[in-house]
Scaffold this motif. Structure first.
Motif, PDB file in Angstrom:
ATOM      1  N   MET A 159       0.209   7.430   1.202  1.00  0.00           N
ATOM      2  CA  MET A 159      -0.017   6.772  -0.311  1.00  0.00           C
ATOM      3  C   MET A 159      -0.348   5.082   0.714  1.00  0.00           C
ATOM      4  O   MET A 159       0.366   4.664   1.724  1.00  0.00           O
ATOM      5  CB  MET A 159       1.133   6.139  -1.313  1.00  0.00           C
ATOM      6  N   GLY A 161      -1.953   1.800   0.809  1.00  0.00           N
ATOM      7  CA  GLY A 161      -1.819   0.217  -0.529  1.00  0.00           C
ATOM      8  C   GLY A 161      -2.342  -0.799  -0.026  1.00  0.00           C
ATOM      9  O   GLY A 161      -3.495  -0.709   1.057  1.00  0.00           O
ATOM     10  N   GLY A 162      -2.384  -1.702  -0.347  1.00  0.00           N
ATOM     11  CA  GLY A 162      -2.664  -3.222   0.047  1.00  0.00           C
ATOM     12  C   GLY A 162      -1.707  -4.246   0.763  1.00  0.00           C
ATOM     13  O   GLY A 162      -0.839  -3.327   1.630  1.00  0.00           O
ATOM     14  N   ARG A 165       3.394  -4.424  -2.544  1.00  0.00           N
ATOM     15  CA  ARG A 165       4.105  -3.652  -2.640  1.00  0.00           C
ATOM     16  C   ARG A 165       3.461  -3.016  -3.883  1.00  0.00           C
ATOM     17  O   ARG A 165       2.913  -2.269  -3.647  1.00  0.00           O
ATOM     18  CB  ARG A 165       5.566  -4.073  -2.348  1.00  0.00           C
ATOM     19  N   SER A 166       2.994  -4.320  -4.899  1.00  0.00           N
ATOM     20  CA  SER A 166       2.824  -3.667  -6.067  1.00  0.00           C
ATOM     21  C   SER A 166       1.400  -3.710  -6.398  1.00  0.00           C
ATOM     22  O   SER A 166       0.762  -3.665  -7.027  1.00  0.00           O
ATOM     23  CB  SER A 166       3.040  -4.983  -6.954  1.00  0.00           C
ATOM     24  N   ASP A 167       0.086  -3.711  -5.134  1.00  0.00           N
ATOM     25  CA  ASP A 167      -0.009  -3.641  -5.133  1.00  0.00           C
ATOM     26  C   ASP A 167      -0.986  -2.040  -5.448  1.00  0.00           C
ATOM     27  O   ASP A 167       0.006  -1.193  -4.738  1.00  0.00           O
ATOM     28  CB  ASP A 167      -1.360  -4.207  -3.634  1.00  0.00           C
ATOM     29  N   LYS A 168      -3.147  -1.868  -6.251  1.00  0.00           N
ATOM     30  CA  LYS A 168      -2.944  -0.221  -6.202  1.00  0.00           C
ATOM     31  C   LYS A 168      -2.747   0.069  -5.009  1.00  0.00           C
ATOM     32  O   LYS A 168      -2.777  -0.493  -3.938  1.00  0.00           O
ATOM     33  CB  LYS A 168      -4.126  -0.455  -6.957  1.00  0.00           C
ATOM     34  N   TYR A 169      -2.754   1.447  -4.767  1.00  0.00           N
ATOM     35  CA  TYR A 169      -2.827   2.422  -3.693  1.00  0.00           C
ATOM     36  C   TYR A 169      -3.429   3.552  -4.200  1.00  0.00           C
ATOM     37  O   TYR A 169      -3.999   3.408  -4.719  1.00  0.00           O
ATOM     38  CB  TYR A 169      -1.645   3.047  -3.070  1.00  0.00           C
ATOM     39  N   GLN A 170      -4.179   4.117  -2.846  1.00  0.00           N
ATOM     40  CA  GLN A 170      -5.014   5.329  -2.635  1.00  0.00           C
ATOM     41  C   GLN A 170      -3.987   6.613  -2.326  1.00  0.00           C
ATOM     42  O   GLN A 170      -2.876   6.277  -1.421  1.00  0.00           O
ATOM     43  CB  GLN A 170      -6.206   5.306  -2.204  1.00  0.00           C
ATOM     44  N   LYS A 171      -4.051   7.770  -2.582  1.00  0.00           N
ATOM     45  CA  LYS A 171      -3.787   8.671  -1.689  1.00  0.00           C
ATOM     46  C   LYS A 171      -4.623   9.394  -1.561  1.00  0.00           C
ATOM     47  O   LYS A 171      -5.295   9.830  -1.449  1.00  0.00           O
ATOM     48  CB  LYS A 171      -3.199   9.717  -3.161  1.00  0.00           C
ATOM     49  N   ARG A 189      -1.145  -3.712   6.188  1.00  0.00           N
ATOM     50  CA  ARG A 189      -1.103  -2.676   4.676  1.00  0.00           C
ATOM     51  C   ARG A 189       0.362  -2.121   4.319  1.00  0.00           C
ATOM     52  O   ARG A 189       0.841  -1.295   5.117  1.00  0.00           O
ATOM     53  CB  ARG A 189      -2.240  -1.622   4.266  1.00  0.00           C
TER      54      ARG A 189
END
Ligand code: AKG
Ligand code: FE2
Length: 217
Positions: A159, A161-162, A165-171, A189
């Motif tokens: 994962m 992310g940004g 912690r609450s930012d959207k993440y790519q997988k 990040r």
């Protein structure tokens, strides 16, 4: 197509994917050396064995870990930190094997980070069900130095992310012999790995081995 692209796939450069501006995944970068690297890790673990660390809140981490290098990463009720002495053996951590130092500095240069002098290698071993929640690597002294991460054995979903912690993440999947490097503006990040799925790998059996190589001091 630029003239450079003509040479991109002639085998002289490792196949890589840009994950974000200063994060690059080098596919199968470690494949030619996989058995030697894993053997060298086994040697380290004979001296400083794997153990479950506890989070500062007192929860046992699902991964088992150990370290080598001048600085070993630790977590316990006193917090997250680096320490020169392995608390299990009472001795300094084993040296980082030369094989690991060579590959880590090679790949960091390919990713654009020239002056990386690793002094810490965290060894994480995941068995099915183990995971690592979103976190930042921020116990190191100098955030201008990159993080180099090697994966062996079973694949896992990473994962990325940004900066919150609450930012959207790519997988994306980290596979056997992949090397991931991040630094610069991407250094802090949030990242983590999802639960390891049950499977078998010819070199590692029922587990995934991750090395996180850093310049901590
Ligand atoms: O296992 C992984 O790929 C990630 C490990 C990690 O982020 C860490 O140890 O700080
Ligand atoms: Fe991390």
């Amino acid at each position: 197509m630029s003239s450079l692209d003509l040479f991109a796939n002639d085998g002289s450069e490792p196949l890589s994917t840009e994950i974000s501006e200063q994060a690059t995944l080098f596919h199968q970068f470690l494949l030619a050396d996989d058995e030697a690297l894993l053997n060298d890790i086994r040697g380290v673990l004979k001296q400083s064995p794997l153990r479950h660390l506890a989070t500062p809140a007192g929860h046992k981490m699902s991964v088992k870990s150990s370290s080598c290098g001048s600085y070993g990463w630790l977590s316990d009720k006193h917090g997250y930190r680096y320490q020169n002495i392995d608390p299990v053996t009472g001795q300094p951590w084993p040296d980082i094997p030369q094989s690991i130092l060579v590959k880590a500095t090679q790949v960091s240069r390919l990713a654009g980070f020239q002056n990386f002098q690793p002094d810490s290698c965290l060894i994480n071993v995941y068995t099915p069900g183990a995971k690592m929640g979103l976190h930042q690597d921020k116990n190191e002294a100098d955030f201008s130095k990159p993080i180099v991460s090697f994966s062996f054995g079973l694949p896992i979903t990473f994962m990325w992310g940004g900066f919150k912690r609450s930012d959207k993440y790519q997988k994306f999947s980290l596979q056997h012999a992949d090397a991931l490097v991040w630094g610069g503006k991407d250094r802090l990040r949030y990242h983590g790995v999802q639960q390891l799925k049950e499977a078998m790998h010819p070199l590692t059996g029922r587990c995934r081995v991750n090395l996180t190589i850093r310049q901590a001091g």
